[in-house]
Design a protein around this motif. Structure first.
Motif, PDB file in Angstrom:
ATOM      1  N   UNK A   1       0.833  -1.212   0.000  1.00  0.00           N
ATOM      2  CA  UNK A   1       0.000   0.000   0.000  1.00  0.00           C
ATOM      3  C   UNK A   1       0.868   1.262   0.000  1.00  0.00           C
ATOM      4  N   UNK A   2       0.529   2.255  -0.858  1.00  0.00           N
ATOM      5  CA  UNK A   2       1.311   3.501  -0.888  1.00  0.00           C
ATOM      6  C   UNK A   2       1.135   4.299   0.392  1.00  0.00           C
ATOM      7  N   UNK A   3       2.061   5.206   0.609  1.00  0.00           N
ATOM      8  CA  UNK A   3       2.046   6.016   1.840  1.00  0.00           C
ATOM      9  C   UNK A   3       2.133   7.495   1.506  1.00  0.00           C
ATOM     10  N   UNK A   4       1.487   8.318   2.328  1.00  0.00           N
ATOM     11  CA  UNK A   4       1.687   9.776   2.310  1.00  0.00           C
ATOM     12  C   UNK A   4       2.362  10.116   3.626  1.00  0.00           C
ATOM     13  N   UNK A   5       3.528  10.731   3.555  1.00  0.00           N
ATOM     14  CA  UNK A   5       4.279  10.962   4.798  1.00  0.00           C
ATOM     15  C   UNK A   5       4.769  12.414   4.852  1.00  0.00           C
ATOM     16  N   UNK A   6       4.625  12.991   6.027  1.00  0.00           N
ATOM     17  CA  UNK A   6       4.981  14.402   6.234  1.00  0.00           C
ATOM     18  C   UNK A   6       6.485  14.624   6.019  1.00  0.00           C
ATOM     19  N   UNK A   7       6.793  15.637   5.208  1.00  0.00           N
ATOM     20  CA  UNK A   7       8.198  15.892   4.863  1.00  0.00           C
ATOM     21  C   UNK A   7       8.715  17.196   5.454  1.00  0.00           C
TER      22      UNK A   7
ATOM     23  N   UNK B   1      13.192  15.625  12.825  1.00  0.00           N
ATOM     24  CA  UNK B   1      13.511  15.229  14.201  1.00  0.00           C
ATOM     25  C   UNK B   1      14.566  14.137  14.211  1.00  0.00           C
ATOM     26  N   UNK B   2      14.661  13.428  15.330  1.00  0.00           N
ATOM     27  CA  UNK B   2      15.664  12.365  15.483  1.00  0.00           C
ATOM     28  C   UNK B   2      14.969  11.057  15.841  1.00  0.00           C
ATOM     29  N   UNK B   3      14.809  10.164  14.861  1.00  0.00           N
ATOM     30  CA  UNK B   3      14.223   8.861  15.189  1.00  0.00           C
ATOM     31  C   UNK B   3      15.062   8.153  16.244  1.00  0.00           C
TER      32      UNK B   3
ATOM     33  N   UNK C   1       9.967  12.893   8.653  1.00  0.00           N
ATOM     34  CA  UNK C   1       9.206  11.629   8.714  1.00  0.00           C
ATOM     35  C   UNK C   1       9.289  10.928   7.355  1.00  0.00           C
ATOM     36  N   UNK C   2       9.288  11.729   6.284  1.00  0.00           N
ATOM     37  CA  UNK C   2       9.368  11.138   4.943  1.00  0.00           C
ATOM     38  C   UNK C   2      10.706  10.427   4.753  1.00  0.00           C
ATOM     39  N   UNK C   3      11.802  11.088   5.152  1.00  0.00           N
ATOM     40  CA  UNK C   3      13.121  10.447   5.021  1.00  0.00           C
ATOM     41  C   UNK C   3      13.209   9.198   5.897  1.00  0.00           C
ATOM     42  N   UNK C   4      12.572   9.252   7.041  1.00  0.00           N
ATOM     43  CA  UNK C   4      12.542   8.090   7.941  1.00  0.00           C
ATOM     44  C   UNK C   4      11.816   6.926   7.237  1.00  0.00           C
ATOM     45  N   UNK C   5      10.671   7.216   6.621  1.00  0.00           N
ATOM     46  CA  UNK C   5       9.906   6.162   5.936  1.00  0.00           C
ATOM     47  C   UNK C   5      10.695   5.595   4.758  1.00  0.00           C
ATOM     48  N   UNK C   6      11.395   6.484   4.011  1.00  0.00           N
ATOM     49  CA  UNK C   6      12.191   6.018   2.866  1.00  0.00           C
ATOM     50  C   UNK C   6      13.314   5.102   3.361  1.00  0.00           C
ATOM     51  N   UNK C   7      13.940   5.489   4.464  1.00  0.00           N
ATOM     52  CA  UNK C   7      15.023   4.657   5.024  1.00  0.00           C
ATOM     53  C   UNK C   7      14.478   3.298   5.478  1.00  0.00           C
ATOM     54  N   UNK C   8      13.297   3.312   6.078  1.00  0.00           N
ATOM     55  CA  UNK C   8      12.689   2.029   6.501  1.00  0.00           C
ATOM     56  C   UNK C   8      12.501   1.138   5.270  1.00  0.00           C
ATOM     57  N   UNK C   9      11.997   1.759   4.189  1.00  0.00           N
ATOM     58  CA  UNK C   9      11.750   0.960   2.981  1.00  0.00           C
ATOM     59  C   UNK C   9      13.061   0.404   2.412  1.00  0.00           C
ATOM     60  N   UNK C  10      14.073   1.258   2.305  1.00  0.00           N
ATOM     61  CA  UNK C  10      15.360   0.805   1.744  1.00  0.00           C
ATOM     62  C   UNK C  10      15.907  -0.369   2.552  1.00  0.00           C
ATOM     63  N   UNK C  11      15.899  -0.218   3.851  1.00  0.00           N
ATOM     64  CA  UNK C  11      16.468  -1.268   4.710  1.00  0.00           C
ATOM     65  C   UNK C  11      15.595  -2.516   4.707  1.00  0.00           C
ATOM     66  N   UNK C  12      14.277  -2.333   4.645  1.00  0.00           N
ATOM     67  CA  UNK C  12      13.368  -3.491   4.661  1.00  0.00           C
ATOM     68  C   UNK C  12      13.478  -4.273   3.356  1.00  0.00           C
TER      69      UNK C  12
END
Ligand SMILES: NC(=O)c1ccc[n+]([C@@H]2O[C@H](COP(=O)([O-])OP(=O)(O)OC[C@H]3O[C@@H](n4cnc5c(N)ncnc54)[C@H](OP(=O)(O)O)[C@@H]3O)[C@@H](O)[C@H]2O)c1
Length: 289
Positions: A171-177, A181-183, A216-227
């Motif tokens: 499912x696609x995502x819309x994520x705040x960019x 912050x610091x995950x 948050x967007x960069x965090x989601x992209x990083x999650x995807x790359x690593x996953x």
């Protein structure tokens, strides 16, 4: 042995504390159903029963958007609760370690926040958490407030799990960019809370957050790359960057809430992992699970 009593044991941080008790700690863990921190009497009874050296308050009302329409509940849990816990700790001469948040800041800066920076919360949750910090500071207990930010975990309901679940379903995502912050890994925070439990010289307000910054967007992209690279997710989904205004939440959030953890790092002689490395480490545990 250092005797430690933990309130809010059923939450993200409380659960991680329970899973990582060091050998020199005798821990007692209370969930909300076992002790509601809004009840001064229940908190006092719990403290008198366990007679801790250190009390950790990991209990909180963390529903940032819901708090806007339920401020009395948010203040009861996030301000009265810590006041009760600190008073009970003081009554048995225990230290209190209280967890707080980056959302005490307004985000009108581009420099990481130090513990000396002036809080100016934008939303009810942040205001209630700030009042809790002040209640702890002004109590008669020796106290340490650790502010953390953007906590994620491999279990339970949180950003990492929510994003992963959507990716696994394609499912696609819309994520705040436009919020930066610091995950921070809840497991990493729990480790540092335990270290602080046996360092009574560390007092006042400190910060602990993953090193570096992301939207948050960069965090989601990083999650995807690593996953994807670890085989957790088969193929990439669209992650659309959106503004906070487009996303539209009841609570305003700071545009920038990166925390500077250097004072606590220096005091403990260890620093947080860069957020991306900590995330990779967390995802490797999901793969193994
Ligand atoms: N989550 C984040 O991104 C984040 C970021 C920065 C700082 N923090 C701070 O980190 C700390 C821990 O947060 P978390 O992420 O572990 O939150 P969480 O997962 O929402 O856990 C909070 C726990 O507190 C419990 N609780 C709520 N009201 C209570 C009450 N009246 N008495 C006793 N327990 C009560 C909750 O129980 P129920 O589940 O039964 O309600 C839950 O188990 C909090 O101080 C929070 O403000 C969180």
């Amino acid at each position: 042995m250092t005797r430690v009593l933990v309130f809010g044991a059923g939450g993200r941080v409380g659960n991680r504390l329970a899973l990582s008790v060091p050998g020199e700690i005798a821990g007692k863990f209370l969930t909300r159903s076992e002790c509601d921190i809004t009840s001064a009497g229940a908190v006092q009874d719990a403290v008198e029963a366990w007679r801790p050296d250190v009390v950790i308050n990991a209990a909180a009302y963390t529903a940032v958007d819901d708090a806007e329409s339920d401020p009395s509940r948010a203040f009861a849990v996030n301000a009265e609760g810590p006041r009760n816990v600190a008073a009970a700790a003081a009554s048995v001469k225990a230290r209190i370690i209280h967890i707080s948040t980056d959302y005490v800041f307004d985000g009108e800066t581009r420099l990481p926040y130090t513990p000396e920076d002036q809080p100016n919360p934008l939303n009810v949750y942040g205001k209630s958490k700030r009042e809790g910090e002040i209640a702890v500071r002004d109590s008669n207990a020796r106290s340490l407030v650790i502010r953390a930010s953007w906590l994620y975990d491999t279990e339970g309901r949180n950003f990492l799990r929510a994003v992963l679940e959507r990716m696994m379903k394609g499912q696609p995502l819309r994520v705040v960019a436009d919020q930066v912050g610091s995950p921070t890994s809840a497991a990493g925070l729990a480790r540092i809370v335990w270290v602080c439990a046996t360092h009574p010289e560390i007092e006042g307000i400190h910060h602990w957050a993953g090193l570096g910054r992301a939207s948050w967007h960069e965090f989601a992209v990083a999650i995807q790359e690593l996953a994807i690279s670890s085989g957790l997710v088969k193929s990439a989904v669209m992650i659309e960057p959106v503004t906070s205004a487009e996303y539209g939440t009841p609570a305003r959030r700071p545009r920038f809430s990166v925390l500077d953890s250097s004072a606590l790092s220096k005091a403990l002689g260890r620093s947080p992992d860069p957020w991306r490395e900590a995330l990779a480490d967390s995802l490797s545990q999901v793969t193994r699970a």
